[in-house]
Design an enzyme around this catalytic site. Sequence first.
Site, PDB file in Angstrom:
ATOM      1  CD  GLU A 149      13.499   2.979  14.883  1.00 28.29           C
ATOM      2  OE1 GLU A 149      13.627   3.384  13.726  1.00 28.29           O
ATOM      3  OE2 GLU A 149      12.406   2.550  15.343  1.00 28.29           O
TER       4      GLU A 149
ATOM      5  CB  CYS B 281      10.590  -4.773   1.540  1.00 26.87           C
ATOM      6  SG  CYS B 281      12.274  -4.168   1.784  1.00 26.87           S
ATOM      7  N   PRO B 282       9.042  -5.418   4.235  1.00 25.73           N
ATOM      8  CG  PRO B 282       8.074  -7.538   4.387  1.00 25.73           C
ATOM      9  CD  PRO B 282       8.261  -6.382   3.442  1.00 25.73           C
TER      10      PRO B 282
ATOM     11  CG  ASP C 291      10.922   8.480   9.899  1.00 29.37           C
ATOM     12  OD1 ASP C 291      11.247   9.438  10.626  1.00 29.37           O
ATOM     13  OD2 ASP C 291       9.859   7.845  10.034  1.00 29.37           O
TER      14      ASP C 291
ATOM     15  NE  ARG D 264       9.251  -2.354  11.457  1.00 33.50           N
ATOM     16  CZ  ARG D 264       8.206  -1.554  11.351  1.00 33.50           C
ATOM     17  NH1 ARG D 264       8.355  -0.351  10.789  1.00 33.50           N
ATOM     18  NH2 ARG D 264       7.016  -1.931  11.785  1.00 33.50           N
TER      19      ARG D 264
ATOM     20  CG  HIS E  73      10.038   5.076  13.575  1.00 35.53           C
ATOM     21  ND1 HIS E  73      10.520   3.810  13.793  1.00 35.53           N
ATOM     22  CD2 HIS E  73       8.903   4.912  12.841  1.00 35.53           C
ATOM     23  CE1 HIS E  73       9.727   2.913  13.222  1.00 35.53           C
ATOM     24  NE2 HIS E  73       8.734   3.575  12.628  1.00 35.53           N
TER      25      HIS E  73
ATOM     26  CG  ASP F 298       3.126 -13.871  -9.657  1.00 31.81           C
ATOM     27  OD1 ASP F 298       3.192 -12.862  -8.938  1.00 31.81           O
ATOM     28  OD2 ASP F 298       2.514 -14.899  -9.334  1.00 31.81           O
TER      29      ASP F 298
ATOM     30  NE  ARG G 275      -3.892  -1.864   2.613  1.00 29.17           N
ATOM     31  CZ  ARG G 275      -3.746  -2.922   3.414  1.00 29.17           C
ATOM     32  NH1 ARG G 275      -2.641  -3.055   4.121  1.00 29.17           N
ATOM     33  NH2 ARG G 275      -4.703  -3.829   3.527  1.00 29.17           N
ATOM     34  CB  ILE G 276       3.458   2.501   2.333  1.00 30.01           C
ATOM     35  CG1 ILE G 276       2.518   2.468   3.544  1.00 30.01           C
ATOM     36  CG2 ILE G 276       4.368   3.728   2.412  1.00 30.01           C
ATOM     37  CD1 ILE G 276       3.232   2.290   4.873  1.00 30.01           C
TER      38      ILE G 276
END
Length: 321
Positions: free
Chosen positions: A265, A207-208, A260, A236, A284, A181, A157-158
């Site tokens: 952190e 990405c995560p 950010d 992250r 952040h 794909d 989404r982001i």
Amino acid sequence: MKIVVLDGHALNPGDLSWSALEALGELTVYDRTPSAAAAQRAAGAEIVLTNKTPLRAETLEQLPELRYIGVLATGYDVVDVQAAAEQGVAVTNVPDYGTDSVAQYVIALLLELCSGVGVHSASVRAGDWSGGEDWCYWRTPLRELTGKTMGIIGLGRIGLRTAQLAQALGMRVIATTRRMDREAPPGIVWRTQDQLLQEADAISLHCPLTPQTEGLIGREALRMMKHEALLINTARGGLVDAQALAAALHAGTIGGAALDVLAPEPPHPDNPLLRAPRCIVTPHVAWASLEARGRLLDTAVRNVRAFLDGTPANRVDGVKG
């Protein structure tokens, strides 16, 4: 019904209201909770909400009354979800509250790297313009984005919203993601990660953080990037090898970076990125607009209400609801 919020200050430092949550039970809100105090503060609670205070197996086993954990964020790695499931505790998150806020912040960081608005404002306030001989001057190279290529790593989404904003600025957008794909969204071209690193003028990470993506931007990735390329990370901190990026910035082998997020952190004072040239670091806050935090709180309350009604939503513990 006893409800405990373990670390409410980040979500609501005082400009939002807990009243909707308070209407659902006996509410206690702590601004911050050290991990060692989590079990004591959550004792007797059936519902616990947390943002960054970890709830590991050894903590959960001390909370026999616990029925529900609401994570006040999208990422839920602060909770041992498997241990919660084994204990019969539902876990939910808030999946989509900060899309616009974070995407906007990415563009703000990109514009600051390219236009140096903050740098030039600080220079003028310091008296450089009043005491100068010329009618104008610039302290950093000024760069135009139209026609440049934005590379998005992770097109959720982001990432997609960021791509759309970049397109509105006249940028060409390329992207890489786990699911290439499928047909690419309008105006976006799929690239392998290596191709994207070599081709993009600006790269934004979305990405995560997983064992596979930790240190994704390291020495080899930085070596592939254009000499003038810009790196932006609002995802992250662990996606970036801090030592490698700091070395590249000191060597001038990439154009700049805006981050950010760092790891850990808050950062250690000796984090090399805090002293690296052409590097913007913010604490952040991309997610933290008033509007985004309001949506987060509203959704968190709806999640609790849905659980109490027997129709749980946004579960991440493997139980459909």
